[in-house]
Design a protein around this motif. Sequence first.
Motif, mmCIF file in Angstrom:
data_model
loop_
_atom_site.group_PDB
_atom_site.id
_atom_site.type_symbol
_atom_site.label_atom_id
_atom_site.label_comp_id
_atom_site.label_asym_id
_atom_site.label_seq_id
_atom_site.Cartn_x
_atom_site.Cartn_y
_atom_site.Cartn_z
ATOM 1 N N LEU A 599 0.876 -1.276 -0.015
ATOM 2 C CA LEU A 599 0.029 0.056 -0.021
ATOM 3 C C LEU A 599 0.740 1.221 0.010
ATOM 4 N N SER A 600 0.479 2.235 -0.893
ATOM 5 C CA SER A 600 1.044 3.385 -0.717
ATOM 6 C C SER A 600 0.054 4.552 -1.330
ATOM 7 N N GLY A 601 0.345 5.737 -1.390
ATOM 8 C CA GLY A 601 -0.416 6.773 -1.791
ATOM 9 C C GLY A 601 -1.684 7.192 -1.267
ATOM 10 N N PHE A 602 -1.693 7.168 0.016
ATOM 11 C CA PHE A 602 -2.735 7.539 0.954
ATOM 12 C C PHE A 602 -2.646 8.989 0.769
ATOM 13 N N THR A 603 -4.023 9.486 0.350
ATOM 14 C CA THR A 603 -4.381 11.081 0.186
ATOM 15 C C THR A 603 -4.490 11.896 1.326
ATOM 16 N N ALA A 604 -4.998 10.940 2.514
ATOM 17 C CA ALA A 604 -5.247 11.733 3.661
ATOM 18 C C ALA A 604 -3.922 11.469 4.489
ATOM 19 N N ASP A 608 -1.557 8.127 5.962
ATOM 20 C CA ASP A 608 -0.097 7.941 5.588
ATOM 21 C C ASP A 608 0.845 7.757 6.707
ATOM 22 N N THR A 609 0.527 8.712 7.870
ATOM 23 C CA THR A 609 1.267 8.702 9.057
ATOM 24 C C THR A 609 1.134 7.353 9.868
ATOM 25 N N LEU A 610 0.049 6.960 9.883
ATOM 26 C CA LEU A 610 -0.463 5.562 10.633
ATOM 27 C C LEU A 610 0.154 4.397 9.610
ATOM 28 N N ALA A 611 0.387 4.525 8.493
ATOM 29 C CA ALA A 611 0.861 3.398 7.858
ATOM 30 C C ALA A 611 2.364 3.296 7.991
ATOM 31 N N LYS A 612 3.073 4.623 8.136
ATOM 32 C CA LYS A 612 4.433 4.560 8.327
ATOM 33 C C LYS A 612 4.808 4.138 9.640
ATOM 34 N N ASP A 639 3.256 3.034 20.933
ATOM 35 C CA ASP A 639 3.517 4.099 20.129
ATOM 36 C C ASP A 639 2.395 4.245 19.086
ATOM 37 N N LEU A 640 1.494 3.396 18.707
ATOM 38 C CA LEU A 640 0.534 3.544 17.729
ATOM 39 C C LEU A 640 -0.714 4.377 18.273
ATOM 40 N N ARG A 641 -0.656 4.693 19.294
ATOM 41 C CA ARG A 641 -2.107 5.426 19.992
ATOM 42 C C ARG A 641 -2.231 6.796 19.187
ATOM 43 N N THR A 642 -1.145 7.545 19.099
ATOM 44 C CA THR A 642 -1.147 8.968 18.719
ATOM 45 C C THR A 642 -1.776 9.119 17.067
ATOM 46 N N PRO A 643 -0.949 8.279 16.202
ATOM 47 C CA PRO A 643 -1.488 8.133 14.893
ATOM 48 C C PRO A 643 -2.867 7.407 14.749
ATOM 49 N N ILE A 644 -3.364 6.473 15.813
ATOM 50 C CA ILE A 644 -4.429 5.822 15.461
ATOM 51 C C ILE A 644 -5.590 7.165 15.867
ATOM 52 N N ASP A 645 -5.375 7.710 16.878
ATOM 53 C CA ASP A 645 -6.494 8.612 17.357
ATOM 54 C C ASP A 645 -6.394 9.799 16.293
ATOM 55 N N ALA A 646 -5.324 10.209 15.852
ATOM 56 C CA ALA A 646 -5.497 11.221 14.579
ATOM 57 C C ALA A 646 -6.134 10.627 13.470
ATOM 58 N N PHE A 647 -6.114 9.465 12.980
ATOM 59 C CA PHE A 647 -6.715 8.596 12.022
ATOM 60 C C PHE A 647 -7.905 8.701 12.135
ATOM 61 N N LEU A 667 -5.728 -0.815 5.781
ATOM 62 C CA LEU A 667 -4.645 0.050 6.780
ATOM 63 C C LEU A 667 -5.257 -0.416 8.217
ATOM 64 N N LEU A 668 -6.629 -0.465 8.414
ATOM 65 C CA LEU A 668 -7.539 -0.871 9.758
ATOM 66 C C LEU A 668 -7.110 -2.359 10.074
ATOM 67 N N SER A 669 -7.007 -3.026 8.847
ATOM 68 C CA SER A 669 -6.684 -4.661 9.093
ATOM 69 C C SER A 669 -5.566 -4.839 9.553
ATOM 70 N N ALA A 670 -4.521 -4.062 9.142
ATOM 71 C CA ALA A 670 -3.216 -3.998 9.499
ATOM 72 C C ALA A 670 -2.981 -3.902 11.060
#
Length: 686
Positions: A599-604, A608-612, A639-647, A667-670
């Motif tokens: 996966l790549s090319g997330f527009t939001a 993209d931050t959560l994926a990284k 460490d995933l809490r902040t990017p999950i909340d932002a997503f 992404l949610l499945s991951a």
Amino acid sequence: MAELLFEIFCEEIPARMQKRAGDDLVKLMDAGLKAAGLTPNGSRALTGPRRLTYITDVETRSPDVSEERKGPRVGSPEQALAGFMRGAGLTDISQAETREDKKGEYYVAVLQSEGRDTADVLTDLIPSVMGDFPWPKSMKSGDTDFRWVRPLRGLTVLLDGTSLNGITVGGIASDNIVHGHRQMGPGPFEVSNFADYQAKLTGEGHVMLDRDARRERVLDQAKAVCAEAGLDLVEDAGLLDEVTGLVEWPVALLGDMDPSFLELPDEVIRLTLKSHQKTFTVKGADGKLTPNFVIMANLETPDGGATIKAGNAKVISARLSDAKFFQDQDRQKNLIDYYDQLDEVVFHKKLGSVRDKAARVAALAREIAPHVGADPDKAELAAKLAKCDLVTQTVIEATSLQGQVGRWMYEAEAGFDADVAVAIEDHYKPQGPSDAVPTNPVSMAVALADKIDTLVGFWAIDEKPTGSKDPFALRRAALGVVRIIISNSVRVSTLELYLEHAQNHYRNTLFASGDLQDFLLDRLRVYLRDQGQRHDVIDAVIAHGGDDLLAISQRVEALGVFLSNTDGENLVQGYKRAANILKAEQKKGELELADFDTLSGFTAKPADTLAKALTNTRPAIDTALESGDYPAALSALADLRTPIDAFFEDVVVNSDDADERGRRLALLSAVVETFHRIADFSRLDG
């Protein structure tokens, strides 16, 4: 309120049954009085060798009761009216009142129930309670079919100072007469209330009624007679409880025995005195046993107990002489010389002899030894020797000394190995939740092998525990495996051990290894709950899979700590939100997810931050899990809490763009899959 005193007088009640009988008497009498509309207050029981006594405060009459029963509407069919009258005990509908609500008139039956005198209630209740009393064992006596633990001799029922005569149970009618100590104060005594009852029995009757006070007196007197001689009592809580149930008027006596018996092991002396004469052993200031014993007499004698002490010394001498003879005979051979005799003892008809079991355990102990840091040769030898004392005369006479006798015999041999000796005694442990766990590596190997062989064997012949029955103590064996592994931080695949052992020794059976592993995990659940762990945390980790009990235990502990703070709980809420979205999409039809790694090319930007973040975090989690560092794995997950909340705050998962929607769901499945690397978070409450 009126005082109720109810005494059941009989021949000697077994000591082990007395306390439970007192509790049952209170429970049954209270329940019966309450069912009759009465309110017993301050109920308690006094128990002793020859009597059960129930005391409470209760009303002298149950209250009148008025009850209204709503019936059908006025004008209802005859069949409905007839059913209503029958249920309310009416002979004509005119006996009912009519009431009115918004829907019209309806019938009401007003039922008046007069109260009953408590005396009448007791006349029915006491025979019912005694007739259904839950004794473990009971007997008939006399000319009636009534059963009691021992022959019934008297009933006393006093209500508000009045004797309720004539309540008959088993051919015995109640009165206000009680009896005291057989020799020191037999009575009879006429009593009028509890204070009078207590005063006469404790005084002239020489009967200590209260079990706790009697127990305290037994212990205090036993210590006192030892202290007078400059000695100390060897305390034994089980023996203390039993002796308390054997005497009505405790009198401690210090007796003497032949000093030559001190050559016997302490455990043999203690067990012989305890099991045969209910006597306590005595030790000196150096902590070693002395040639003395404490006997608890049940009366005061003119000769100061000399005859009682002499009689007990004679019996003790005979018993210890037998024990010494058996030990001398047993030690004429080395312990291993008894190995072949184990073939004469059946372990189970489908599982062979005890020798067969010893051979299986020896082979398995050798396999387990490297996992627990034990020498395989020592483990194998200890396992072969561990059961040999079962055919010695000493253990045949005193089965509770199994293991201990084997150790003593082996240690008497030239060139014995200390690790092997300890394993011979400890391989039965732990035998209960409070029993010590083996810590010596050789002991651990043999103890695990013994219990695992038992579990695999009985599973192989389909002799599994049921909800109410466990005749072969398989739950205890499984809990023993759990405790040994976790207490000693043993890393081993129990499933592999089961399968290999079954393959080597039970090839012609259908062995359900998964079923046995589930049974073991159930015992692990019980153990972890007893350690204070949350049930949902335990379920989440066990559902994740694996058969390394230590790893499961450590994951549970780490996850419990992780969830005890706000950050952990909030992170779990993010997981549940992702899991719920995926579940909802799954219900709409088969969910096709793209490969996260491509996966790549997330527009939001939050996506993209959560994926990284996932890309960086998952290797750290995997590395921590591989090394068994579960707190580190959870720390990485945090460490995933902040990017999950932002997503979830800025991104709409169900985008109008089908490709974008698919990538976001992937992404949610991951996210969910990353959590599941540690535990099945869907099992957590909240």
